[in-house]
Design a protein around this motif. Structure first.
Motif, PDB file in Angstrom:
ATOM      1  N   THR A 367       0.517  -1.064   0.376  1.00 55.97           N
ATOM      2  CA  THR A 367       0.198   0.382   0.076  1.00 55.97           C
ATOM      3  C   THR A 367       0.951   1.731  -0.230  1.00 55.97           C
ATOM      4  O   THR A 367       1.351   1.257   0.732  1.00 55.97           O
ATOM      5  CB  THR A 367      -0.825  -0.014   1.162  1.00 55.97           C
ATOM      6  N   ILE A 368       0.911   2.155  -0.857  1.00 53.53           N
ATOM      7  CA  ILE A 368       1.424   3.604  -0.836  1.00 53.53           C
ATOM      8  C   ILE A 368       0.180   4.576  -0.065  1.00 53.53           C
ATOM      9  O   ILE A 368      -0.867   4.735  -1.630  1.00 53.53           O
ATOM     10  CB  ILE A 368       2.144   3.476  -2.212  1.00 53.53           C
ATOM     11  N   GLU A 369       0.662   5.383  -0.105  1.00 52.63           N
ATOM     12  CA  GLU A 369      -0.286   6.291   0.342  1.00 52.63           C
ATOM     13  C   GLU A 369       0.181   7.533   0.378  1.00 52.63           C
ATOM     14  O   GLU A 369       2.150   7.377   1.216  1.00 52.63           O
ATOM     15  CB  GLU A 369      -0.520   6.427   2.654  1.00 52.63           C
ATOM     16  N   ALA A 370      -0.333   8.793  -0.296  1.00 49.53           N
ATOM     17  CA  ALA A 370       0.441   9.938  -1.187  1.00 49.53           C
ATOM     18  C   ALA A 370      -0.367  10.858  -0.674  1.00 49.53           C
ATOM     19  O   ALA A 370      -1.638  10.554  -1.132  1.00 49.53           O
ATOM     20  CB  ALA A 370       1.500   9.429  -1.568  1.00 49.53           C
ATOM     21  N   ARG A 371       0.163  11.992  -0.711  1.00 51.38           N
ATOM     22  CA  ARG A 371      -0.702  12.813  -0.806  1.00 51.38           C
ATOM     23  C   ARG A 371      -0.268  13.545  -2.090  1.00 51.38           C
ATOM     24  O   ARG A 371       0.755  14.227  -2.456  1.00 51.38           O
ATOM     25  CB  ARG A 371      -0.839  14.401   0.068  1.00 51.38           C
ATOM     26  N   ASP A 372      -1.147  13.182  -3.004  1.00 53.86           N
ATOM     27  CA  ASP A 372      -0.686  13.043  -5.234  1.00 53.86           C
ATOM     28  C   ASP A 372      -0.853  15.379  -4.710  1.00 53.86           C
ATOM     29  O   ASP A 372      -2.695  15.730  -4.446  1.00 53.86           O
ATOM     30  CB  ASP A 372      -1.452  13.256  -6.104  1.00 53.86           C
ATOM     31  N   VAL A 373       0.315  16.231  -5.083  1.00 54.12           N
ATOM     32  CA  VAL A 373      -0.117  17.445  -4.980  1.00 54.12           C
ATOM     33  C   VAL A 373      -0.756  17.819  -5.874  1.00 54.12           C
ATOM     34  O   VAL A 373      -1.157  18.584  -6.484  1.00 54.12           O
ATOM     35  CB  VAL A 373       1.318  18.595  -5.412  1.00 54.12           C
ATOM     36  N   LEU A 374      -1.100  17.027  -7.286  1.00 57.03           N
ATOM     37  CA  LEU A 374      -1.967  17.569  -8.984  1.00 57.03           C
ATOM     38  C   LEU A 374      -2.930  17.478  -8.370  1.00 57.03           C
ATOM     39  O   LEU A 374      -3.942  18.096  -9.179  1.00 57.03           O
ATOM     40  CB  LEU A 374      -1.364  16.223  -9.636  1.00 57.03           C
ATOM     41  N   LEU A 375      -3.505  16.999  -7.702  1.00 55.28           N
ATOM     42  CA  LEU A 375      -5.019  16.261  -7.731  1.00 55.28           C
ATOM     43  C   LEU A 375      -5.344  17.082  -6.269  1.00 55.28           C
ATOM     44  O   LEU A 375      -6.790  17.385  -6.099  1.00 55.28           O
ATOM     45  CB  LEU A 375      -5.124  14.668  -7.410  1.00 55.28           C
ATOM     46  N   GLY A 376      -4.700  17.003  -5.295  1.00 58.15           N
ATOM     47  CA  GLY A 376      -4.621  17.779  -4.214  1.00 58.15           C
ATOM     48  C   GLY A 376      -5.375  17.180  -2.803  1.00 58.15           C
ATOM     49  O   GLY A 376      -5.977  17.295  -2.309  1.00 58.15           O
ATOM     50  N   GLU A 377      -5.056  15.384  -2.963  1.00 55.32           N
ATOM     51  CA  GLU A 377      -6.238  15.019  -2.301  1.00 55.32           C
ATOM     52  C   GLU A 377      -5.481  13.647  -1.748  1.00 55.32           C
ATOM     53  O   GLU A 377      -4.671  13.494  -2.913  1.00 55.32           O
ATOM     54  CB  GLU A 377      -7.115  14.556  -3.165  1.00 55.32           C
ATOM     55  N   GLU A 378      -5.473  13.561  -0.599  1.00 50.25           N
ATOM     56  CA  GLU A 378      -5.025  11.968   0.025  1.00 50.25           C
ATOM     57  C   GLU A 378      -4.799  10.977  -1.454  1.00 50.25           C
ATOM     58  O   GLU A 378      -6.105  10.558  -1.755  1.00 50.25           O
ATOM     59  CB  GLU A 378      -4.753  11.629   1.073  1.00 50.25           C
ATOM     60  N   VAL A 379      -4.467   9.954  -1.962  1.00 46.36           N
ATOM     61  CA  VAL A 379      -4.397   8.776  -2.126  1.00 46.36           C
ATOM     62  C   VAL A 379      -3.617   7.650  -2.024  1.00 46.36           C
ATOM     63  O   VAL A 379      -3.068   7.961  -1.343  1.00 46.36           O
ATOM     64  CB  VAL A 379      -3.296   9.520  -4.167  1.00 46.36           C
ATOM     65  N   THR A 380      -4.422   6.749  -2.348  1.00 45.37           N
ATOM     66  CA  THR A 380      -4.011   5.376  -1.861  1.00 45.37           C
ATOM     67  C   THR A 380      -3.843   4.456  -3.318  1.00 45.37           C
ATOM     68  O   THR A 380      -5.268   4.260  -4.182  1.00 45.37           O
ATOM     69  CB  THR A 380      -5.420   5.204  -0.086  1.00 45.37           C
ATOM     70  N   LEU A 381      -2.788   4.368  -2.895  1.00 44.29           N
ATOM     71  CA  LEU A 381      -2.599   2.578  -4.257  1.00 44.29           C
ATOM     72  C   LEU A 381      -2.248   1.269  -3.714  1.00 44.29           C
ATOM     73  O   LEU A 381      -1.453   1.195  -2.891  1.00 44.29           O
ATOM     74  CB  LEU A 381      -1.071   3.692  -5.309  1.00 44.29           C
ATOM     75  N   LEU A 382      -2.963   0.410  -3.884  1.00 41.24           N
ATOM     76  CA  LEU A 382      -2.414  -0.979  -3.395  1.00 41.24           C
ATOM     77  C   LEU A 382      -1.391  -1.305  -4.721  1.00 41.24           C
ATOM     78  O   LEU A 382      -2.424  -1.806  -6.109  1.00 41.24           O
ATOM     79  CB  LEU A 382      -3.804  -1.853  -2.905  1.00 41.24           C
ATOM     80  N   CYS A 383      -0.966  -1.922  -4.554  1.00 45.41           N
ATOM     81  CA  CYS A 383      -0.284  -3.079  -5.477  1.00 45.41           C
ATOM     82  C   CYS A 383       0.415  -4.157  -5.415  1.00 45.41           C
ATOM     83  O   CYS A 383       0.429  -4.418  -4.010  1.00 45.41           O
ATOM     84  CB  CYS A 383       1.009  -1.994  -6.581  1.00 45.41           C
ATOM     85  N   ASP A 384       0.142  -5.046  -6.375  1.00 49.28           N
ATOM     86  CA  ASP A 384       0.702  -6.105  -6.764  1.00 49.28           C
ATOM     87  C   ASP A 384       2.293  -5.958  -6.725  1.00 49.28           C
ATOM     88  O   ASP A 384       2.923  -6.616  -5.546  1.00 49.28           O
ATOM     89  CB  ASP A 384       0.485  -6.811  -7.807  1.00 49.28           C
ATOM     90  N   LEU A 385       3.184  -4.864  -6.726  1.00 47.27           N
ATOM     91  CA  LEU A 385       4.774  -4.443  -6.916  1.00 47.27           C
ATOM     92  C   LEU A 385       4.692  -3.184  -6.915  1.00 47.27           C
ATOM     93  O   LEU A 385       4.090  -2.667  -7.527  1.00 47.27           O
ATOM     94  CB  LEU A 385       5.012  -5.073  -7.867  1.00 47.27           C
ATOM     95  N   LEU A 386       5.935  -3.062  -5.926  1.00 46.84           N
ATOM     96  CA  LEU A 386       6.124  -2.080  -5.861  1.00 46.84           C
ATOM     97  C   LEU A 386       7.438  -2.236  -6.355  1.00 46.84           C
ATOM     98  O   LEU A 386       8.706  -2.906  -5.934  1.00 46.84           O
ATOM     99  CB  LEU A 386       6.495  -1.123  -4.557  1.00 46.84           C
ATOM    100  N   VAL A 387       8.131  -1.007  -7.205  1.00 46.92           N
ATOM    101  CA  VAL A 387       9.542  -0.838  -7.555  1.00 46.92           C
ATOM    102  C   VAL A 387       9.956   0.229  -6.613  1.00 46.92           C
ATOM    103  O   VAL A 387       9.690   1.359  -7.525  1.00 46.92           O
ATOM    104  CB  VAL A 387       9.386  -1.190  -9.127  1.00 46.92           C
ATOM    105  N   ALA A 388      11.219  -0.233  -6.512  1.00 41.41           N
ATOM    106  CA  ALA A 388      11.856   0.793  -4.960  1.00 41.41           C
ATOM    107  C   ALA A 388      12.402   1.764  -5.680  1.00 41.41           C
ATOM    108  O   ALA A 388      13.118   1.322  -6.919  1.00 41.41           O
ATOM    109  CB  ALA A 388      12.220   0.051  -3.906  1.00 41.41           C
ATOM    110  N   GLU A 389      12.077   2.812  -4.607  1.00 35.19           N
ATOM    111  CA  GLU A 389      13.796   3.990  -5.861  1.00 35.19           C
ATOM    112  C   GLU A 389      14.953   3.039  -5.545  1.00 35.19           C
ATOM    113  O   GLU A 389      15.074   2.532  -4.276  1.00 35.19           O
ATOM    114  CB  GLU A 389      13.249   5.220  -4.682  1.00 35.19           C
ATOM    115  N   GLU A 390      15.806   3.192  -6.518  1.00 35.44           N
ATOM    116  CA  GLU A 390      16.991   3.444  -6.418  1.00 35.44           C
ATOM    117  C   GLU A 390      18.025   4.399  -6.410  1.00 35.44           C
ATOM    118  O   GLU A 390      17.462   5.302  -7.267  1.00 35.44           O
ATOM    119  CB  GLU A 390      17.977   2.850  -7.540  1.00 35.44           C
TER     120      GLU A 390
END
Lengths: 547, 414, 130, 159
Positions: A367-390
């Motif tokens: 689960t990723i929770e973030a505030r999307d500044v473009l939408l101006g709202e909190e968003v939640t994404l449940l994903c099967d895979l998260l490709v982490a920052e390298e």
């Protein structure tokens, strides 16, 4: 031989009206060691040069002082003229009476001009002259690292007829080439590229390869580096004229920034590439894939590029929904903007955050929770895979090698300081170059340019005339030297070493080809043993004396 | 095999290529369209505050000085390539040299001519204080003589007989083995985006204008009243990342931030705001520099759509503050448009003469991806921003890379 | 000789400050004419000895002019110069010369105005002291 | 409000792109020029073209199609003139309107009504400007509210 000085004054076409030239001639002509004072209007023109030449030959002077425009403009010209006359070009001293005297002040500046010329005369009296000569150089080059950059450097050097030795830490060549999914805009796959380059290297008589080997010691200086190569238990020593470091970079995924451990569903770009290479092996097609870039490290050109490429590959091969969370999308390399547009067009959704997204895994999903500044709202994404920052990091051993080389690293620990004079591929130590990933995270286009420019620089250095130097312009007096090592410690170019003069004594020796003529050593030597001809203490103080 | 090379363009990439080749024993003809070499970068300013901010502008005069005196480099100013025949190893390049009224080899830059020149501003001046070659040139638009009036003052007084008004264009043919194209870029013409008011409102400037103001004056002043501006905005991506310029110009975020820091350093009371879409903070040490900038400079996500003058002759900027999701209006006394790197419009003509291809948007095209120096014509290579946006270090690297390729092919020809 | 006429010695790095001084001349930026420029390859060449000798020979002020911090071609030359200037200041104070009369200044090669300003400031400082 | 992306209709953006006018919706890179230039956004902070695009891209089908947003656009094409990515937002709005009708969020007659309002507001504008110009000679003080009333009267008289 007693000093016999010729003084040329140039009034620049009669334009330096606030200087009384006859007065200066009258004043200085009286000095004993001055053979003549000639006033000219245009020393820098052909006729002026001819006049200088004939006067010098006629009067047989052994020091020349020219009072004219800035030496930045005319020095080389007059030096070449002197050389043509068989006079050592370093027996010349220039007084800048135009830019820094006549043009800089209103009103009569004859007094100042006189003093500036006196300074130049004082200095000229002490000039010794410096010979020029070619330093013998070893024409072989060491390439450290056998990845794309190292292989390509060797192949290009070989095409210029330069022999190289590649030292690779792993058991095979190839480095990251073996791990990449593909290059955007390039039809050749990394694997094909790797195969063809390996074949070319095998067939190339100019290239020798040591695998499972590393550089154990670097000594010496440009033209004659003594390198110890360790290969397993064995060690061998070899000499090289120049060294190219192409040790690449490593990446580290940084889920720890999100207080997470990498696991089944939080993966690296590299793991994703492996999945994409064999999608049929996946137990279940991931519906939703999330990427996070540009948070922990805002120097994320390369991670962004691979995220974009891999997001497109996901669309191609898995057809999953792809969400990329980023702060600023890094598009400042060739072709990336196009790639970004293509990714959007294919339906990859980009979300931007200012504050760190919160990420946690549960029930095999992330689960990723973030505030999307473009939408101006909190968003939640449940994903099967998260490709982490390298994060691109310097390869292991960089610290050890850079301290062995005595070369500064940048603020991130990559090779090469951030000094602009060392860009793009040079180091403070002449003859040592850095290309590709080891000097900071670079895209393939920049890495290719790097390689060519390092190869060009090496060729220039090792070509005839490339090793032409002013012999012993900076010299340590072996009688005065106390071997205190101060000069060796301060030299920014690693140009000084201790050498043995007899069974008991070691003294500092300055290597002409490595020396860049800054004079830091001469200023610091406690025994005043180092003499910098042209800028020696005596010469500088003689100038001061004239005020 | 002919071991000489023509380098077209005397900007930072061209002079880097020329030096590299000349130092390796090649003969180089450096063809420069303008009166002096150095290109765009020579007109830029050092952006150091107390410390160096790595703009690399100081590398230009160093290389220029070396090129100027190199015995194996011939500089042809006021010149253009007019024709090409032959092939790699044996090109014949036809060069057209425009009449320049002053022979550079004869001019000693004494300045007597300018003293007598009756026009104001003077029609005869050096192109810049650091021009190489450092000699005077005549501005055809100002010179009375060239505008048909009778005036002979400068010619009459020149102590070295360097001035001659009756010169004709010269054609010459150079035999060379290879050619490097280093014609550089144009900045995007900000007038094309009318709503931003460039060219209409004097206090709307471009990044290039700022470079020149700082280079000339050493500090920033308002074009209208000469005072130091208090409230300055930078607008990113003007002429980059749009339909007709589908690329990031790579330099604008960096120069904007460096300028912002410099302005803040010189005038700590000034307010500086940077409007952006995506900040490009990659590159050596730059992410850290950005973090430092954030302490004193305001960054707003979202770019202005329109700039209008207020009655008190300030500039009202309308933008969406994306992080707030609101349309806002704010006034500034100076707005700088961070204009991007655009291909030169005359690349077309040169490409036709050389037979090389142009890529998307009008930059010179390369033979293959990631080999950014080779063109479709064997023996013709690219260096610098004529191939695509680059900053000064990247242009230098590219210049050396092109030279290396020339060495390689000419070595092979042997 | 009055103090105003006393000389200022400026040790100028050839890469930056010397170019800036040339540029000032070309732009006809006027500055006091009691400065004497000594061209050096790098500010790091200046030693404490040079600074002290300049005062001994009657200079009223000494300026060491090098590249911007972080932009020295020789990496540490300007930093070393700065340290030496600081050291020289302390020594001068001990013998009763105001430390303000020696100063390290950093330049970019195009900073002609700054060159003129620094000379003016030093002249002012010396005047004030009388 | 938290938007759970998985619960949204991920097909929405593709559907809009299929609709005539909506082809370029996915190209948006959120520079904000559309919103900054929009005359409606200027008077109604709830209406934000850039955000509407975001909602489409994130799959917020119901929120978009059932909302007032698609109908507030005046079709002035200013956003389109400024868009650097050629998203053609005015056309996207047309696409969204027809989807809203087709998917039953509004009655088809609504489209006609909006059309009438658009035409009516154009006519009123026309009238108002003309009356300013008429009155300019007599009296420089103009009250827009009064003008609007007058214009309405005139239009009503025609009906």
């Amino acid at each position: 031989m007693p000093v016999k000085l010729g003084l040329f004054l140039c009034d620049c076409g009669g334009s330096l009206k606030n200087i009384d030239f006859p007065k200066i001639r009258g004043n200085l002509g009286k000095l004993e060691d001055i053979a003549f004072v000639e006033i000219s209007h245009n020393l820098c023109l052909e006729e002026g040069e001819k006049a200088i030449a004939s006067r010098i030959l006629r009067e047989n002077v052994n020091r020349v002082v020219i009072a004219a425009c800035s030496p930045a403009l005319c020095e080389d010209k007059f030096m070449r003229l002197l050389e043509g006359l068989g006079l050592n070009s370093d027996l010349l001293s220039i007084a800048n009476i135009r830019e820094q005297c006549s043009w800089a002040h209103k009103g009569d500046v004859t007094e100042k001009a006189l003093e500036i010329i006196r300074m130049a005369i004082n200095k000229a009296r002490l000039l010794q002259g410096v010979e020029r000569g070619e330093v013998p150089v070893n024409k072989e080059v060491l390439v450290v690292g056998g990845g794309f950059s190292g292989m390509k450097s060797s192949l290009e050097l070989s095409r210029l007829g330069i022999r190289t030795t590649i030292v690779e830490r792993e058991s095979t060549l190839g480095g990251k080439l073996k791990e990449l999914e593909g290059f955007y805009g390039l039809r050749t796959s990394p694997n094909e590229m790797f195969a063809s380059m390996t074949r070319m290297i095998e067939e190339d008589k100019n290239i020798e390869v040591f695998t499972s080997a590393e550089v154990a010691r670097v000594q010496g200086e440009v033209g004659d580096f003594a390198i110890r190569i360790r290969s397993g238990e064995k060690e061998s020593s070899q000499s090289f004229g120049a060294i190219i470091f192409a040790t690449g970079y490593r990446t580290e995924i940084l889920p720890q920034d999100f207080e997470l451990k990498p696991g089944g569903n939080i993966i690296s770009q590299q793991r994703l590439v492996e999945m994409l290479q064999a999608p049929e092996k996946l137990a279940r097609r991931p519906e939703t894939i999330g990427f996070v870039v540009d948070f922990s490290d805002e120097n994320s050109r390369l991670p962004t590029l691979s995220a974009l490429k891999n997001a497109l590959a996901v669309k191609d091969k898995l057809g999953s929904e792809v969400y990329v969370f980023c702060k600023n999308l890094k598009v400042d390399s060739e072709g990336t903007e196009k790639l970004y547009r293509e990714a959007r067009d294919r339906g990859v959704v980009f979300l931007k955050f200012e504050e760190k997204p919160r990420i946690y895994g549960e029930d095999g999903r992330v689960t990723i929770e973030a505030r999307d500044v473009l939408l101006g709202e909190e968003v939640t994404l449940l994903c099967d895979l998260l490709v982490a920052e390298e994060k691109a990091l310097p390869p292991e051993g960089t610290k050890a090698l850079s301290s062995m080389l005595n070369i500064e690293t940048d603020s991130q620990g990559f090779y090469q300081d951030e000094n602009v004079h060392l860009y793009p591929v040079a180091s403070g130590r002449k003859g040592v170059f850095f290309v590709g990933g080891c000097r900071g995270s670079l895209d393939l286009g920049r890495a290719s340019t790097d390689i060519a420019s390092a190869v060009g620089s090496v060729h220039e250095l090792l070509s005839p005339g490339g090793a032409m130097v002013e012999v012993e312009k900076v010299k340590a007096d072996s009688q005065k030297c106390r071997a205190c090592l101060t000069c060796i410690r301060v030299c920014p170019h690693e140009a000084i070493r201790l050498v043995r003069v007899d069974s008991e004594r070691w003294v500092a020796k300055i290597y002409d080809l490595a020396c860049d003529r800054c004079g830091i050593c001469a200023a610091i030597c406690p025994a005043t043993a180092i003499k910098f001809e042209g800028y020696s203490d005596e010469q500088i103080l003689a100038e001061v004396e004239a005020i | 095999m002919n071991k000489s090379t023509v380098v077209i363009g005397g900007g930072i990439s061209g002079i880097t290529s020329a030096l590299e080749l000349a130092n390796s024993g090649f003969r180089v003809y450096l063809i420069e369209r303008e009166a002096a070499i150095g290109g765009q970068a020579a007109s830029f300013c050092c952006k150091a505050t107390e410390v160096c901010t790595k703009c690399s502008v100081c590398l230009v005069p160093q290389s220029l000085a070396k090129v100027a005196v190199h015995p194996r480099i011939s500089i042809l100013t006021h010149s253009m390539v007019a024709g090409l025949s032959g092939e790699m190893g044996d090109f014949k390049v036809e060069v057209l040299r425009k009449p320049q009224y002053i022979t550079p080899e004869r001019c000693i830059a004494c300045g007597i001519c300018a003293e007598v020149c009756p026009t104001e501003p003077k029609a005869i001046l050096p192109p810049s204080p650091e021009a190489i070659p450092y000699c005077y040139v005549i501005d055809e638009r100002l010179c009375l003589r060239l505008r048909g009036e009778k005036c002979n003052l400068c010619q009459g007084i020149c102590p070295t007989d360097a001035i001659a008004f009756d010169l004709k264009p010269e054609r010459q043919e150079l035999s060379v083995g290879a050619i490097i194209v280093a014609t550089g870029f144009e900045v995007f013409n900000a007038r094309e985006i009318g709503s931003l008011g460039y060219g209409r409102y004097p206090n709307v400037l471009t990044g290039l204008d700022l470079e020149r103001i700082f280079n000339r004056e050493g500090y920033l002043k308002l074009p209208t009243n000469g005072k130091e501006p208090k409230n300055i905005a930078f607008v990113q991506c003007v002429g980059s990342r749009d339909e007709s310029h589908g690329y990031c110009s790579q330099v604008c975020c960096k120069y904007a931030m460096r300028f912002a820091r410099l302005i803040k350093h010189q005038n700590p009371d000034a307010q500086v705001t940077i409007f952006y879409i995506d900040l490009q903070t990659a590159g050596k040490g730059f992410a850290q520099f950005y973090q430092e900038c954030r302490e004193s400079i305001r960054f707003i996500r979202g770019v202005p759509v329109e700039i209008l003058p207020t009655p008190s002759s300030e500039l009202e900027v309308r933008f969406e503050n994306i992080s707030e999701g609101k349309v806002e209006r704010e006034t500034f006394d100076l707005v700088t448009l961070s204009v991007g790197i655009a291909p030169r419009k005359d690349s077309w003509d040169l490409a036709r003469i050389l037979g090389t291809n142009l890529a998307d948007y009008g930059f010179f095209d390369t033979k293959e991806t990631f080999n950014s120096v080779e063109t479709n014509v064997e023996g013709i290579f690219l260096a610098g921003t004529c191939q695509g946006p680059k900053d000064i270090p990247d242009s230098i690297a590219h210049g050396i890379a092109a030279a290396e390729r020339v060495m390689e092919v000419l070595e092979k020809c042997q | 000789m009055t103090r105003e006429n006393k000389k200022i010695i400026a040790f100028c790095c050839a890469e930056s400050a010397y170019r800036a001084a040339d540029r000032a001349g070309r732009l006809r930026i006027r500055y006091p004419d009691n400065v004497r420029v000594i061209r050096i390859p790098c500010a790091g060449r200046v030693s404490v000895l040079h600074i002290l000798k300049a005062f001994e020979k009657g200079a009223a002020g000494v300026l060491v002019m090098g590249c911007q911090e972080g932009a020295c071609r020789h990496l540490t030359g300007n930093i070393r110069a700065k340290e030496r200037v600081k050291y020289a200041k302390d020594l001068l104070k001990e013998v009763g010369i105001n430390g303000q009369r020696v100063k390290m200044v950093n330049f970019g090669p195009d900073m002609a105005q700054k060159f003129a300003r620094e000379i003016e400031e030093m002249v002012e400082k010396i005047k004030e002291e009388k | 409000m938290t938007v759970v992306l998985n619960e949204q209709d991920t097909k929405f953006k593709y559907d809009v792109a299929e609709e005539p006018g909506g082809e370029n919706i996915k190209l948006c890179f959120a520079c904000g020029l559309c919103t900054a230039s929009c005359p409606v956004a200027d008077i109604d902070p709830e209406y934000n073209p850039r955000k509407i695009i975001r909602m489409v891209l994130l799959g917020m089908r119901k929120e978009v199609l059932s909302s007032n947003l698609p109908w507030l656009c005046t079709q002035c094409y200013t956003c389109q003139a400024h868009c650097p990515q050629n998203v053609k937002f005015s056309d996207v709005m047309k696409a969204l309107r027809s989807m809203a009708v087709r998917e039953g969020y509004v009655h088809p007659s609504f489209v006609e009504q909006v059309k009438e309002i658009d035409s009516f507001s154009q006519k009123s504008r026309h009238q108002m400007v003309l009356s300013i110009l008429d009155k300019k000679a007599e009296e420089l003080k103009i009250d827009p509210a009064k003008l609007a009333e007058e214009a309405l009267e005139k239009e009503k008289a025609k009906v």
